[in-house]
Each structure stands twice: as C-alpha cells, then as structure tokens.
Scaffold this motif. Structure first.
Motif, PDB file in Angstrom:
ATOM      1  N   SER A 160      15.792 -28.066 -70.710  1.00 37.60           N
ATOM      2  CA  SER A 160      14.684 -27.543 -71.513  1.00 37.60           C
ATOM      3  C   SER A 160      13.468 -27.194 -70.663  1.00 37.60           C
ATOM      4  N   TYR A 161      13.370 -27.796 -69.470  1.00 41.45           N
ATOM      5  CA  TYR A 161      12.168 -27.645 -68.650  1.00 41.45           C
ATOM      6  C   TYR A 161      12.349 -26.598 -67.555  1.00 41.45           C
ATOM      7  N   GLN A 206      10.145 -19.421 -64.787  1.00 33.99           N
ATOM      8  CA  GLN A 206      10.571 -19.345 -66.181  1.00 33.99           C
ATOM      9  C   GLN A 206      11.286 -18.024 -66.442  1.00 33.99           C
ATOM     10  N   PRO A 212      15.093 -22.283 -70.942  1.00 30.34           N
ATOM     11  CA  PRO A 212      14.130 -23.388 -70.890  1.00 30.34           C
ATOM     12  C   PRO A 212      12.811 -22.961 -71.535  1.00 30.34           C
ATOM     13  N   SER A 213      12.165 -23.890 -72.222  1.00 27.14           N
ATOM     14  CA  SER A 213      10.951 -23.533 -72.969  1.00 27.14           C
ATOM     15  C   SER A 213       9.773 -24.447 -72.675  1.00 27.14           C
ATOM     16  N   LYS A 214       9.989 -25.519 -71.900  1.00 23.43           N
ATOM     17  CA  LYS A 214       8.918 -26.480 -71.649  1.00 23.43           C
ATOM     18  C   LYS A 214       8.541 -26.471 -70.162  1.00 23.43           C
ATOM     19  N   PRO A 215       7.263 -26.260 -69.848  1.00 26.02           N
ATOM     20  CA  PRO A 215       6.859 -26.285 -68.435  1.00 26.02           C
ATOM     21  C   PRO A 215       6.771 -27.705 -67.900  1.00 26.02           C
ATOM     22  N   LYS A 272       5.034 -30.520 -65.922  1.00 27.02           N
ATOM     23  CA  LYS A 272       3.648 -30.806 -65.573  1.00 27.02           C
ATOM     24  C   LYS A 272       3.589 -31.254 -64.114  1.00 27.02           C
TER      25      LYS A 272
END
Length: 335
Positions: free
Chosen positions: A203-204, A245, A260-263, A265
């Motif tokens: 997802s990341y 991304q 993937p949709s979540k960066p 951190k």
C-alpha cells in the motif's frame, strides 16, 4: 572488434544482444561462469535464436582489476564499452567501491591508450550529475559536490575523472549518465526491485522520485555515440522524470495489481534505516536505506535530457512499453 566489460549485467547483456544481432564481432569480459547463463536468459526474452547469438561472443574470463586478463581481452580491439561496476550504497563498502569503480576504470583507460583503441564509452550514473536547489532541471554542467552524495556516486565520479584523464591523453571517449534503467532479468537489484515490490501489492510508496530510461534506449544511444564523430562529451540519459509513486503506478497497472496509495513518512524511513543497519551488521544483507538515501528522497532532482536529443536528433521511447514488457517477463520468470 568490440570489447564489452560488465557484459553479464543489465546494460552489458542488452548491449551484447544488440551488437550480436547487428553482426558486430564482439568480445566480452566475465568473472564467473555461472553469470553467463543469466545472459542467455536475457537473450531469450528477445529472440528464439538466442543460443546462436550467444555463441557469437568471444568470452574472456577476467577482471578489470587483473591486468594480465585485460591484456588478453584487449587484443585487436577497436571500441570499448565499459559497463562494469560495483554497486553498493553501504558506506562500509567504500574501499571496495573505489577500488573497482575508480581503479578498475583507470585500468580500462590505460589499456585503451596502450592498445590504441579508437573510442571508449563509459557508463556512469545520474548520481554524478549535480543537484539543483531550485525546481530548475539539472544538466551536464550542473556543479556536483560530494556533500550528501552516496558512496557509489562518489566512486563513479572518481571513475569519470579517470576517463577525462584519458581524453587529455588523446583517447576519444564519451560518458553516458543514465537514470534508473528499466529492463528485464535482474529482479533483485536496480529497477528490478520496483517490479518485485509492485508484485507484492504494498500500500505504501516512498517519497521523492528520479529520472527513468529504458535499457533499449541506453544501449541504442551508446552505439550511436560510438559510431558518431562525437567525443569528449557526457550525456544525461533520462526519458522521463517521475515520482516513485508514478512509476509504481505504471508497474502495478501493467501487472493488474492495486497501486500503492499511502506515502511513507520520513520518520518511518528513519526507523527503517536503523533496522536496515542492524540487518546488515547481523547477516551482511545489503544496505538499502542510508542517511544519503533519505536525503535524496527529501530533495529529488529532475534532469534535462535536451543535450543528447539535440546531439543525435532522437526521441526517447515511451516508458509504458518497456514497463509492460518487463512485467510480462517478471510474471513468466516467477511461474
């Protein structure tokens, strides 16, 4: 005759394929026999006649740090493509990186001069292109410094200095500085890791981005430069500047996976850096996240490709076609 160092790597194997398909007389340097099967595998992606193409190559076992083996390899050579390098971003590997990348390149340059080679093409990296502090794209003249550069980039810059030394001694040479090279067959390193990551459906995605180019563009440009009158020049080879991304979205789409949709951190990356360091200390696994890596993610640079486009009057091929081809081969290789 044409000599290729690093013939068992991503660029080298694709270069050998193109040279043999064009009926060039080719010699290639290799270190261990087990890697030759990998070259055949790459050839098989593109041709049913891959065995015959492979047999066209005059393989010489040797090392760019071993002068006697180089003397054998350089007999009757007119052109040299220097693709061999050691890639690591681990600071503890600096001495090994410097020895292979700088000293090895110095040996190649010296052999080119001694053997009277017509021309040398040296494969470097965009890591030796200076970073911009504004949104302006970096080009071949952007000043480079060691500050915040990873150990691989530092030693490749030292290697470039050896090639420029050769130019001062009347050696005709060109340097190419490719971005992240998209090509099939090397799934555990370089751009191959993007395909491996995309297949897992994470997802990341990491922050930042880079310049990307297909391996076929890199090879074709190298050959065109070598067969041209151009010399004593370096060229950025980047087709597109993309965020990580964006490139992962292209790859997951071609694989039929959820993008993937979540960066990630930066605090997560710093935790990963510490864990990565401990893994390296415990079992010797390669370092993938260092302070320099995180700095690069925080401060991405975009690259200007106009110099090579104007020099050869070319356009880069779309990345999507290579991504689709690589995804197909990755899925096939995993089955």
């Amino acid at each position: 005759m044409v000599l290729v160092t690093g013939g068992t790597g991503l660029v080298g194997s694709h270069l050998l394929l193109k040279l043999t398909m064009d009926d060039n007389i080719v010699r290639a340097l290799y270190r261990t026999a087990d890697k030759l099967t990998h070259v055949k595998k790459v050839f098989s992606y593109y041709s049913d006649n891959y065995e015959a193409l492979f047999e066209k190559i005059d393989w010489v076992q040797g090392d760019i740090l071993d002068i006697p083996s180089l003397e054998t390899a350089f007999e009757n050579i007119a052109q040299v493509y220097h693709c061999a390098a050691f890639i690591s971003f681990n600071p503890s590997d600096f001495k090994k990186l410097e020895r292979i990348n700088r000293e090895g390149t110095a040996n190649i340059v010296n052999m080119c001069i001694t053997a009277g080679v017509d021309k040398l093409c040296h494969v470097s990296t965009i890591g030796t292109i200076g970073r911009t502090i504004t949104k302006e794209k970096a080009d071949e003249e952007t000043e480079w410094t060691r500050q915040n550069a990873n150990p691989y980039a530092i030693t490749k810059q030292l290697a470039e200095m050896e090639v420029w030394r050769g130019a001062q001694e009347q050696l005709k040479m060109v340097i190419v500085n490719p971005g992240v090279i998209l090509g099939p067959g090397f799934w555990n390193s370089g751009s191959g890791s993007f395909f491996k990551t995309a297949s897992k459906g994470y997802s990341y995605y990491p922050p930042g981005g880079s310049g990307f180019v297909t391996v076929t563009d890199v090879v074709n440009i190298m050959i065109q430069l070598m067969n041209s009158t151009i010399h004593s020049e370096r060229f950025i080879l980047v087709a597109e500047n993309l965020s990580y991304q964006e490139i992962l979205q292209k790859i997951t789409s071609s694989m039929g996976k959820k993008p993937p949709s979540k960066p990630l951190k930066f605090w997560q990356l710093n935790i990963g850096r510490i864990a990565d360091k401990f893994r390296n200390l415990l079992n010797g696994s390669p370092r993938t996240i260092t302070k320099n890596t995180i700095y690069g993610l925080k401060n991405p640079t975009t690259f200007n490709n106009s110099k090579i486009k104007q020099a050869l009057q070319i356009e880069f091929e779309p990345l999507e076609e290579q991504v689709a081809f690589c995804s197909k081969q990755f899925i096939s290789d995993q089955s």
